[in-house]
Design a protein around this motif. Structure first.
Motif, PDB file in Angstrom:
ATOM      1  N   GLY A  39       0.709  -1.324   0.202  1.00 14.70           N
ATOM      2  CA  GLY A  39       0.159  -0.062  -0.030  1.00 14.70           C
ATOM      3  C   GLY A  39       0.881   1.255   0.120  1.00 14.70           C
ATOM      4  N   ASP A  40       0.633   2.158   0.959  1.00 11.75           N
ATOM      5  CA  ASP A  40       1.285   3.316   1.223  1.00 11.75           C
ATOM      6  C   ASP A  40       2.352   3.327   2.216  1.00 11.75           C
ATOM      7  OD1 ASP A  40      -0.370   3.528   3.112  1.00 11.75           O
ATOM      8  OD2 ASP A  40      -1.060   5.538   2.828  1.00 11.75           O
ATOM      9  N   GLU A  41       2.823   2.050   2.636  1.00 11.37           N
ATOM     10  CA  GLU A  41       3.798   2.210   3.704  1.00 11.37           C
ATOM     11  C   GLU A  41       4.896   1.000   3.252  1.00 11.37           C
ATOM     12  OE1 GLU A  41       2.574   2.900   7.849  1.00 11.37           O
ATOM     13  OE2 GLU A  41       3.016   0.587   7.911  1.00 11.37           O
ATOM     14  N   LEU A  42       6.072   1.665   3.515  1.00  9.87           N
ATOM     15  CA  LEU A  42       7.465   0.806   3.469  1.00  9.87           C
ATOM     16  C   LEU A  42       8.128   0.721   4.719  1.00  9.87           C
ATOM     17  CD1 LEU A  42       9.912   1.488   0.779  1.00  9.87           C
ATOM     18  CD2 LEU A  42      10.734   1.594   2.930  1.00  9.87           C
ATOM     19  N   VAL A  43       8.522  -0.353   5.254  1.00 11.17           N
ATOM     20  CA  VAL A  43       9.339  -0.650   6.267  1.00 11.17           C
ATOM     21  C   VAL A  43      10.659  -1.372   6.158  1.00 11.17           C
ATOM     22  CG1 VAL A  43       8.987  -1.863   8.467  1.00 11.17           C
ATOM     23  CG2 VAL A  43       6.968  -1.033   7.653  1.00 11.17           C
ATOM     24  N   VAL A  44      11.599  -0.806   6.860  1.00  8.04           N
ATOM     25  CA  VAL A  44      13.058  -1.398   6.837  1.00  8.04           C
ATOM     26  C   VAL A  44      13.311  -1.546   8.211  1.00  8.04           C
ATOM     27  CG1 VAL A  44      15.494  -1.200   6.039  1.00  8.04           C
ATOM     28  CG2 VAL A  44      13.397  -0.144   4.707  1.00  8.04           C
ATOM     29  N   VAL A  45      13.874  -2.743   8.552  1.00 11.68           N
ATOM     30  CA  VAL A  45      14.464  -3.228   9.752  1.00 11.68           C
ATOM     31  C   VAL A  45      15.636  -3.327  10.007  1.00 11.68           C
ATOM     32  CG1 VAL A  45      13.966  -4.551  11.833  1.00 11.68           C
ATOM     33  CG2 VAL A  45      12.003  -4.200  10.418  1.00 11.68           C
ATOM     34  N   VAL A  46      16.363  -2.502  10.913  1.00 12.17           N
ATOM     35  CA  VAL A  46      17.898  -2.527  11.010  1.00 12.17           C
ATOM     36  C   VAL A  46      18.310  -2.662  12.462  1.00 12.17           C
ATOM     37  CG1 VAL A  46      18.294  -1.015   9.031  1.00 12.17           C
ATOM     38  CG2 VAL A  46      18.010   0.088  11.331  1.00 12.17           C
ATOM     39  N   PRO A  47      19.573  -3.172  12.745  1.00 14.39           N
ATOM     40  CA  PRO A  47      20.054  -3.119  14.149  1.00 14.39           C
ATOM     41  C   PRO A  47      19.823  -1.868  14.774  1.00 14.39           C
ATOM     42  CG  PRO A  47      21.685  -4.289  12.885  1.00 14.39           C
ATOM     43  CD  PRO A  47      20.626  -3.742  11.911  1.00 14.39           C
ATOM     44  N   ARG A  48      19.451  -1.658  16.009  1.00 16.42           N
ATOM     45  CA  ARG A  48      19.415  -0.473  16.709  1.00 16.42           C
ATOM     46  C   ARG A  48      20.310   0.518  16.749  1.00 16.42           C
ATOM     47  NH1 ARG A  48      17.211  -1.005  22.769  1.00 16.42           N
ATOM     48  NH2 ARG A  48      15.344  -1.654  21.506  1.00 16.42           N
ATOM     49  N   ARG A  49      21.580   0.115  16.724  1.00 16.08           N
ATOM     50  CA  ARG A  49      22.609   0.886  16.536  1.00 16.08           C
ATOM     51  C   ARG A  49      22.912   1.779  15.323  1.00 16.08           C
ATOM     52  NH1 ARG A  49      25.531  -2.326  13.565  1.00 16.08           N
ATOM     53  NH2 ARG A  49      25.914  -4.656  14.271  1.00 16.08           N
ATOM     54  N   ASP A  50      22.186   1.088  14.191  1.00 18.00           N
ATOM     55  CA  ASP A  50      22.051   1.814  12.983  1.00 18.00           C
ATOM     56  C   ASP A  50      21.161   2.476  12.804  1.00 18.00           C
ATOM     57  OD1 ASP A  50      24.578   0.670  12.233  1.00 18.00           O
ATOM     58  OD2 ASP A  50      23.591  -1.321  11.617  1.00 18.00           O
ATOM     59  N   GLY A  51      20.079   2.644  13.662  1.00 14.61           N
ATOM     60  CA  GLY A  51      18.851   3.318  13.457  1.00 14.61           C
ATOM     61  C   GLY A  51      18.901   4.667  12.774  1.00 14.61           C
ATOM     62  N   ALA A  52      19.492   5.622  13.404  1.00 17.88           N
ATOM     63  CA  ALA A  52      19.696   7.109  13.200  1.00 17.88           C
ATOM     64  C   ALA A  52      20.213   7.204  11.820  1.00 17.88           C
ATOM     65  CB  ALA A  52      20.371   7.806  14.244  1.00 17.88           C
ATOM     66  N   ASN A  53      21.155   6.548  11.449  1.00 18.65           N
ATOM     67  CA  ASN A  53      22.116   6.638  10.207  1.00 18.65           C
ATOM     68  C   ASN A  53      21.168   5.973   9.123  1.00 18.65           C
ATOM     69  OD1 ASN A  53      24.283   6.819   8.727  1.00 18.65           O
ATOM     70  ND2 ASN A  53      24.769   5.000   8.589  1.00 18.65           N
ATOM     71  N   ALA A  54      20.307   4.871   9.612  1.00 24.92           N
ATOM     72  CA  ALA A  54      19.527   4.664   8.496  1.00 24.92           C
ATOM     73  C   ALA A  54      18.466   5.387   7.977  1.00 24.92           C
ATOM     74  CB  ALA A  54      18.844   2.918   8.948  1.00 24.92           C
ATOM     75  N   LEU A  55      17.942   6.107   9.212  1.00 26.87           N
ATOM     76  CA  LEU A  55      16.820   7.005   8.946  1.00 26.87           C
ATOM     77  C   LEU A  55      17.510   8.059   7.845  1.00 26.87           C
ATOM     78  CD1 LEU A  55      14.072   8.330   9.844  1.00 26.87           C
ATOM     79  CD2 LEU A  55      15.518   9.700  11.308  1.00 26.87           C
ATOM     80  N   ARG A  56      18.590   8.674   8.171  1.00 25.47           N
ATOM     81  CA  ARG A  56      19.172   9.543   7.427  1.00 25.47           C
ATOM     82  C   ARG A  56      19.312   9.039   5.961  1.00 25.47           C
ATOM     83  NH1 ARG A  56      21.674  10.877  11.992  1.00 25.47           N
ATOM     84  NH2 ARG A  56      23.678   9.505  11.599  1.00 25.47           N
ATOM     85  N   LEU A  57      19.845   7.761   5.938  1.00 30.37           N
ATOM     86  CA  LEU A  57      20.117   7.114   4.479  1.00 30.37           C
ATOM     87  C   LEU A  57      18.793   7.020   3.768  1.00 30.37           C
ATOM     88  CD1 LEU A  57      22.682   4.669   5.517  1.00 30.37           C
ATOM     89  CD2 LEU A  57      23.234   6.897   4.107  1.00 30.37           C
TER      90      LEU A  57
END
Length: 171
Positions: free
Chosen positions: A143-161
């Motif tokens: 639908g209109d939602e995308l989810v990507v799951v990463v290790p907690r320590r990579d969360g902030a960096n993944a958000l920016r990427l």
């Protein structure tokens, strides 16, 4: 099958090469040598040039999305009969088969994107995270939602990427 047809098939089997041809950033001779196509390297390079000339140029678009981060997600089982997660006090973010990523006290972080998303957006996001050596534990789009799951320590960096990747998704 003609040399040109074999060359085009070999390129289509390598999406990264197809994108590079669209972008005009290919050394045709080097690409011809790397392909598993029987024939003269110069002839294969010529077939690549002609194929590139026939392709529409690569265009990209900026997506209208909202990106947020959910920390502390984890993996849980799903009751196949009713589609609910094993615990009633959790929200299921993504499920495949009998496994689900749920909001719980887990060691993972989910990047949740709402808005103008599709499989092309998911591909760009996963490729961008892989290029930055961010492990993707799970990913999906519906639908209109995308989810990507990463290790907690990579969360902030993944958000920016993820935000950066969604600024130019190939059309």
């Amino acid at each position: 099958m003609s040399l040109a047809a074999e060359t085009r098939a070999a390129v289509r089997a390598r999406p990264w090469l197809l994108r590079a041809l669209r972008a005009g950033v290919v050394n045709y001779t080097a690409a011809a040598e790397a392909l598993d196509v029987e024939g003269d390297t110069d002839s294969i390079a010529t077939a690549l040039r002609r194929f590139a000339d026939d392709l529409s140029p690569g265009e990209s678009s900026d997506r209208d999305v909202t990106v947020r981060m959910r920390s502390g997600v984890g993996l849980a089982g799903v009751d196949v009969d009713d589609g609910e997660s094993a615990s009633n006090d959790t929200e299921t973010l993504l499920s495949v088969g009998d496994a689900a990523i749920v909001t719980a006290d887990g060691s993972l972080t989910a990047i949740v994107v709402a808005g103008d998303v599709d499989s092309a957006a998911l591909a760009v996001v996963v490729e961008r995270l892989a290029a930055e050596n961010v492990v993707v534990d799970a990913a999906g789009v519906a639908g209109d939602e995308l989810v990507v799951v990463v290790p907690r320590r990579d969360g902030a960096n993944a958000l920016r990427l993820v935000e950066s990747a969604l600024e130019s998704v190939p059309s």
